[in-house]
Structure formats: C-alpha cells, structure tokens
Design a protein around this motif. Structure first.
Motif: not given
Length: 300
Positions: A2, A58-59, A61, A278, A296, A298
């Motif tokens: 990302r 929102y991702s 991590w 995720d 990961a 969300t």
C-alpha cells in the motif's frame, strides 16, 4: 503493498519500573511497579487536527517484528536487521508496528523516520519502553553503548483523523526469577481512533510468560483504556514466547471480544472483534531469528 504516507512527529512515553517482592509461583518473581521516568516530544502538523475516528472500511494493517538487535544474543547480525525492517515497513505500509529486541535509537532514529516517509502527509508516532535490568536496578542496555534495550511501537493515523496520542509502558510484576532481564510492555492511544500495544514476554519460564500475557490483556490494557478515552478498537502484538496448543496454551489468554492470529510459533496479534480479519502474511527476514508477522484487518 500500500501507499499512504506521514510526516508530523509525536512521542509521549510513560516509563515504569519495578522493585522485587515475594515470589507468586515457583521460579516467578513478583514486584510492584513504580514510575521511573516520563519522556515526551511533539511536532504539530500543518493545518488543524480534527478528532474524527478512523472511518468504517479502513484497511488497518499490523506488523510485528522481533529484530534481535541487543548485540548480546547469538542471533544478532551486526545491526543488519534494522535496515531490513525499514524495507519491510516501506514495502507493506503498516498502520501499527510492534518491535521487540530493539535499541531506543533503532526506533527513534531509523524505523520511525522510515514510517514517517512511508506515510508522508499523515501523522506517525512512536513510543519505547526498555526492559529492566534487575541486577543493576536500571533500564536494560544494548551492547556497545547503543542505548536502552526493549520494546517499541510505531503507529500511523491519517491526517484527517488525528487528535493526538498518549502512551504508557511498564515492567510486568511477574518475572522469571532466573534472569535479570525483566520484560516490559508499551501501549499507545491514538486519541479517538485506536489503541496499540507491544510486548516481549519471558523466554525461559512459561509460567511467567503466561502470567504476563494475562496481566497485559486482562488488566493493563483495560486499565489504560479506562484511564484514557474508554473503548476503541485495540491491537496487541509481540513475541509472547507462548504457542497455540502449547503448555500453557496462549489461546487461553484471549479475552472475550478478542481474537488471536499467530505465526505458528511465538509471535501473535490479539485483536478486538470490531476489526474484521482479512489475511495474515509471514514475511521472511534474513538478519533476525524471527519472520515479520503481518495481520491485516478492516475497521467495522
């Protein structure tokens, strides 16, 4: 991989240490905590901070790294694990990084600037808590004058969601009685957004590690949240030196409302259920004895 980046700098760290007391279990030393030092630093962003929580979807991590950079252990590789970790951070752009077996300058002067460059335009913060040298009654030191040794955490908040950061760290009351290296924890609160904590538990005494794990997840983290902004999504990462289906089984340390994702060995992330899982990724590393461990999630 990302890309979303961050420049402004925040540091707020409460350091706590301990003094010896009576043993609570065979091979375990128990000690009440007291405040040892407080260090703070702050650099404001351009524009005004707005206290908006990170939005749903929102991702988010989370990266755990044990860098074996004390200069003492056999896995030490001349400091090469730190630039390797910098590359991992650049490649994966995590929101939270927990760091074990690092020196204070590793976090402050190398990994934090890398995280800031990775998230240029957003906020990045760091905190560090040394292990405690019980024999010297002082923070544990890296070899060759390289500064304090312990645990760090680096976090990211998008600029639109920034409202400040608080941090607290400590030395566990339960410690392995057979070593002078007493283990520590560090927690940060990205105000209005999330809590992130990092730790490295006792390596030679599973009973002590289990007591530390439960103390962190069931006592210290809830107390920190209560003293700060109340409940928000929370992640806790580190080298717990406990395994799934081991003895003790680290799964028994998972509080209600949380889940755990481990690397099949001793590194784990504990995550509150409002962060939807995720995927995980083991990231090979050549200059330390642990892989990077990415989980990961969300926001919901």
């Amino acid at each position: 991989m990302r890309k979303r980046l961050s420049v402004p700098v925040v540091l707020l760290v409460l350091l706590t240490a301990v003094a010896p007391s009576a043993a609570a279990a065979p091979g375990v030393r128990t000690a009440p905590a007291h405040t040892a030092a407080v260090r703070t630093g702050f650099a404001p962003p351009s524009g005004q901070a707005r206290p908006n929580a990170i939005p749903p979807g929102y991702s988010f991590w989370n990266l755990q790294l044990n860098l074996c950079n004390s200069g003492v252990a056999g896995c030490f590789d001349g400091g090469k694990s730190v630039p390797e970790a910098q590359q991992v951070i650049t490649n994966w752009a995590p929101d939270v990084v927990t760091l074990n077996e690092v020196c204070l300058p590793d976090v402050r002067d190398q990994l934090f600037p890398t995280m800031s460059q990775t998230w240029a335009g957003d906020w990045v913060f760091w905190a560090f808590m040394p292990a405690w040298n019980a024999g010297q009654n002082a923070p544990y030191q890296c070899a060759n004058g390289r500064g304090e040794y312990g645990n760090g955490i680096i976090g990211h908040v998008p600029a639109a969601n920034w409202a400040g950061v608080d941090a607290r760290g400590g030395i566990y009351q339960s410690q392995d009685a057979n070593t002078n290296e007493w283990r520590s924890w560090v927690c940060t609160y990205a105000v209005g957004n999330y809590y992130g904590c990092g730790t490295h538990l006792a390596s030679g005494n599973a009973t002590a590690a289990n007591l530390q794990c439960n103390d962190l997840l069931r006592n210290l983290v809830p107390a920190f949240r209560s003293a700060e902004g109340g409940y928000h999504p929370t992640v806790v990462g580190g080298d717990f030196n406990l395994k799934y289906k081991g003895n003790p089984d680290i799964q028994a340390c998972v509080p209600s409302g949380w889940y755990r994702k481990g690397d099949g060995d001793v590194q784990h992330w504990f995550v509150t259920a409002d962060l939807t899982f995720d995927f995980t990724r083991e990231i090979g590393m050549s200059h330390t004895d642990h892989p990077g461990w990415l989980v990961a999630t969300t926001t919901s």
